[in-house]
Design a protein around this motif. Structure first.
Motif, PDB file in Angstrom:
ATOM      1  N   LEU A  27      32.475  32.963  51.876  1.00  0.00           N
ATOM      2  CA  LEU A  27      32.239  34.304  51.326  1.00  0.00           C
ATOM      3  C   LEU A  27      33.313  34.769  50.351  1.00  0.00           C
ATOM      4  O   LEU A  27      34.468  34.339  50.424  1.00  0.00           O
ATOM      5  N   PRO A  28      32.892  35.719  49.469  1.00  0.00           N
ATOM      6  CA  PRO A  28      33.905  36.324  48.591  1.00  0.00           C
ATOM      7  C   PRO A  28      34.958  37.040  49.427  1.00  0.00           C
ATOM      8  O   PRO A  28      34.662  37.520  50.528  1.00  0.00           O
ATOM      9  N   ARG A  29      36.168  37.098  48.906  1.00  0.00           N
ATOM     10  CA  ARG A  29      37.271  37.703  49.652  1.00  0.00           C
ATOM     11  C   ARG A  29      37.057  39.213  49.782  1.00  0.00           C
ATOM     12  O   ARG A  29      36.849  39.897  48.775  1.00  0.00           O
ATOM     13  N   PRO A  30      37.078  39.737  51.007  1.00  0.00           N
ATOM     14  CA  PRO A  30      36.835  41.178  51.165  1.00  0.00           C
ATOM     15  C   PRO A  30      38.036  42.014  50.729  1.00  0.00           C
ATOM     16  O   PRO A  30      39.167  41.553  50.755  1.00  0.00           O
ATOM     17  N   GLY A  31      37.762  43.246  50.304  1.00  0.00           N
ATOM     18  CA  GLY A  31      38.838  44.190  50.017  1.00  0.00           C
ATOM     19  C   GLY A  31      38.690  45.371  50.961  1.00  0.00           C
ATOM     20  O   GLY A  31      37.901  45.319  51.900  1.00  0.00           O
ATOM     21  N   LYS A  40      31.986  29.655  43.910  1.00  0.00           N
ATOM     22  CA  LYS A  40      32.435  30.674  42.938  1.00  0.00           C
ATOM     23  C   LYS A  40      31.402  31.802  42.828  1.00  0.00           C
ATOM     24  O   LYS A  40      31.737  32.944  42.592  1.00  0.00           O
ATOM     25  N   ASP A  41      30.116  31.421  42.955  1.00  0.00           N
ATOM     26  CA  ASP A  41      29.040  32.412  42.841  1.00  0.00           C
ATOM     27  C   ASP A  41      28.838  33.072  44.214  1.00  0.00           C
ATOM     28  O   ASP A  41      28.434  32.406  45.170  1.00  0.00           O
ATOM     29  N   PRO A  42      29.108  34.398  44.329  1.00  0.00           N
ATOM     30  CA  PRO A  42      29.004  35.044  45.640  1.00  0.00           C
ATOM     31  C   PRO A  42      27.617  34.913  46.276  1.00  0.00           C
ATOM     32  O   PRO A  42      27.510  34.718  47.493  1.00  0.00           O
ATOM     33  N   ALA A  43      26.557  34.943  45.443  1.00  0.00           N
ATOM     34  CA  ALA A  43      25.202  34.849  46.017  1.00  0.00           C
ATOM     35  C   ALA A  43      25.012  33.491  46.691  1.00  0.00           C
ATOM     36  O   ALA A  43      24.422  33.395  47.779  1.00  0.00           O
ATOM     37  N   ALA A  44      25.552  32.420  46.062  1.00  0.00           N
ATOM     38  CA  ALA A  44      25.450  31.087  46.665  1.00  0.00           C
ATOM     39  C   ALA A  44      26.265  31.050  47.963  1.00  0.00           C
ATOM     40  O   ALA A  44      25.855  30.433  48.959  1.00  0.00           O
ATOM     41  N   GLY A  45      27.408  31.730  47.967  1.00  0.00           N
ATOM     42  CA  GLY A  45      28.235  31.805  49.173  1.00  0.00           C
ATOM     43  C   GLY A  45      27.487  32.468  50.323  1.00  0.00           C
ATOM     44  O   GLY A  45      27.463  31.969  51.450  1.00  0.00           O
ATOM     45  N   TRP A  46      26.851  33.594  50.009  1.00  0.00           N
ATOM     46  CA  TRP A  46      26.098  34.297  51.071  1.00  0.00           C
ATOM     47  C   TRP A  46      24.958  33.432  51.594  1.00  0.00           C
ATOM     48  O   TRP A  46      24.696  33.392  52.794  1.00  0.00           O
ATOM     49  N   GLU A  47      24.273  32.726  50.674  1.00  0.00           N
ATOM     50  CA  GLU A  47      23.142  31.898  51.104  1.00  0.00           C
ATOM     51  C   GLU A  47      23.624  30.799  52.062  1.00  0.00           C
ATOM     52  O   GLU A  47      23.046  30.583  53.127  1.00  0.00           O
ATOM     53  N   GLY A  48      24.724  30.124  51.666  1.00  0.00           N
ATOM     54  CA  GLY A  48      25.264  29.058  52.511  1.00  0.00           C
ATOM     55  C   GLY A  48      25.701  29.608  53.863  1.00  0.00           C
ATOM     56  O   GLY A  48      25.493  28.990  54.912  1.00  0.00           O
ATOM     57  N   TYR A  49      26.313  30.802  53.825  1.00  0.00           N
ATOM     58  CA  TYR A  49      26.778  31.422  55.067  1.00  0.00           C
ATOM     59  C   TYR A  49      25.590  31.664  56.007  1.00  0.00           C
ATOM     60  O   TYR A  49      25.604  31.239  57.167  1.00  0.00           O
ATOM     61  N   TRP A  50      24.555  32.349  55.490  1.00  0.00           N
ATOM     62  CA  TRP A  50      23.433  32.735  56.373  1.00  0.00           C
ATOM     63  C   TRP A  50      22.650  31.520  56.843  1.00  0.00           C
ATOM     64  O   TRP A  50      22.120  31.509  57.965  1.00  0.00           O
ATOM     65  N   ARG A  51      22.572  30.469  56.030  1.00  0.00           N
ATOM     66  CA  ARG A  51      21.847  29.255  56.449  1.00  0.00           C
ATOM     67  C   ARG A  51      22.580  28.552  57.596  1.00  0.00           C
ATOM     68  O   ARG A  51      22.000  27.758  58.314  1.00  0.00           O
ATOM     69  N   GLY A  52      23.874  28.864  57.763  1.00  0.00           N
ATOM     70  CA  GLY A  52      24.646  28.220  58.838  1.00  0.00           C
ATOM     71  C   GLY A  52      24.703  29.038  60.123  1.00  0.00           C
ATOM     72  O   GLY A  52      25.396  28.650  61.063  1.00  0.00           O
ATOM     73  N   ILE A  53      24.005  30.162  60.161  1.00  0.00           N
ATOM     74  CA  ILE A  53      24.063  31.037  61.345  1.00  0.00           C
ATOM     75  C   ILE A  53      23.016  30.613  62.384  1.00  0.00           C
ATOM     76  O   ILE A  53      21.847  30.453  62.075  1.00  0.00           O
TER      77      ILE A  53
END
Ligand code: SAM
Length: 262
Positions: A208-212, A23-36
């Protein structure tokens, strides 16, 4: 089967993947980048095609409008592909990102470059503009692909922070995706089918948060005339990594703008 029907059949897998996103976008970004694990052409990062044809579209505008005596800040730098590109054009560049995983990756990829530095910062949080101004003095701002992933209230607070940093002589250059259709049509264009999802899209959906979209209308409401003056704007092509069988990077309709303080 019609394209529209194929599109509707994407819904279950999109809903399943997106339900895993924090739900928290910052946590989403962190998880995303840690998986790259890999970046650049056909790497893991959807928007990092390593394409020179995309950056060449921006070169004339940034060189013409950025005061070269000021530092440049790459806001939401990710793994720093555009920070490194800017470092070839300007004397001093700071890449910043809300994700420490992104900043660690960007630092590794920029190793040996003398005129780049990186920091972890939420550029939409209260006081971020003053912090940056204190550290860098007045600066030019480069932003690629950040506003279209923020909610309108965060877009407004990030723009206000950028206004603080540019003072009178800095400029903002932004470039964002501005896909005309809905998000299912967008996923379909990027190669999602009901049977398969390119891994780069899957990890974006799961984290990630849903893009617009971010075009002239969104820029107009995010950068109000009371504070901002539009210098120039227009269409661009944003390139994403190669996900098809042909190994070619794909283009997404985008929008760029150069802004000065009012
Ligand atoms: C779509 S990526 C674009 C990355 C990079 N600009 C590029 O074009 O390769 C968006 C980036 O913005 C960062 N980001 C999202 N919200 C942010 C915020 N509030 N402050 C700073 N960075 C943020 C994300 O961590 C991510 O790296």
């Amino acid at each position: 089967m019609s394209k529209l029907w194929e599109r509707m059949l994407l819904v279950p897998s999109v809903v399943r993947l997106a339900s895993r996103a924090p739900k928290d976008p910052a946590a989403g970004w962190e998880g995303y980048w840690r998986g790259i694990h890999t970046t650049g052409h056909s790497g893991d990062v959807l928007w990092d095609s390593g394409s020179r044809t995309e950056s060449e579209q921006y070169a004339d505008a940034v060189v013409a409008h950025f005061d070269p005596t000021l530092p440049v800040i790459d806001v939401g730098c990710g793994n720093g592909t555009y920070t490194r590109w800017l470092a070839g054009l300007f004397p001093s560049v700071l890449g910043l990102d809300v994700s420490s995983g992104a900043v660690e990756l960007a630092k590794r990829e920029a190793e040996g470059l003398q005129n780049t530095d990186f920091m972890v910062l939420d550029a939409a949080e209260a006081g971020a503009g003053e912090r940056l101004l204190e550290r860098m003095g007045p600066a030019n701002i480069f932003v690629r692909g950040v506003f279209h992933v923020l909610k309108p209230n965060k877009q407004a607070s990030m723009a206000a922070n950028l206004r603080t940093v540019i003072r009178s002589s800095g400029r903002v250059f932004l470039t964002e995706t501005n896909f005309p259709g809905n998000s299912l049509a967008y996923l379909q264009q990027l190669g999602a089918t009901r049977r398969s999802m390119p891994p780069q899209l899957q990890s974006a959906l799961e984290n990630l948060p849903r893009p617009g979209r971010f075009g002239a209308q969104e820029r107009n409401s995010t950068f109000p005339d009371a504070d901002w003056q539009l210098v120039t704007d227009g269409p661009v092509n944003i390139e994403v990594v190669s996900m098809g069988r042909l190994g070619l990077s794909q283009q997404v309709p985008g929008y760029f703008a150069v802004l000065a303080g009012a």
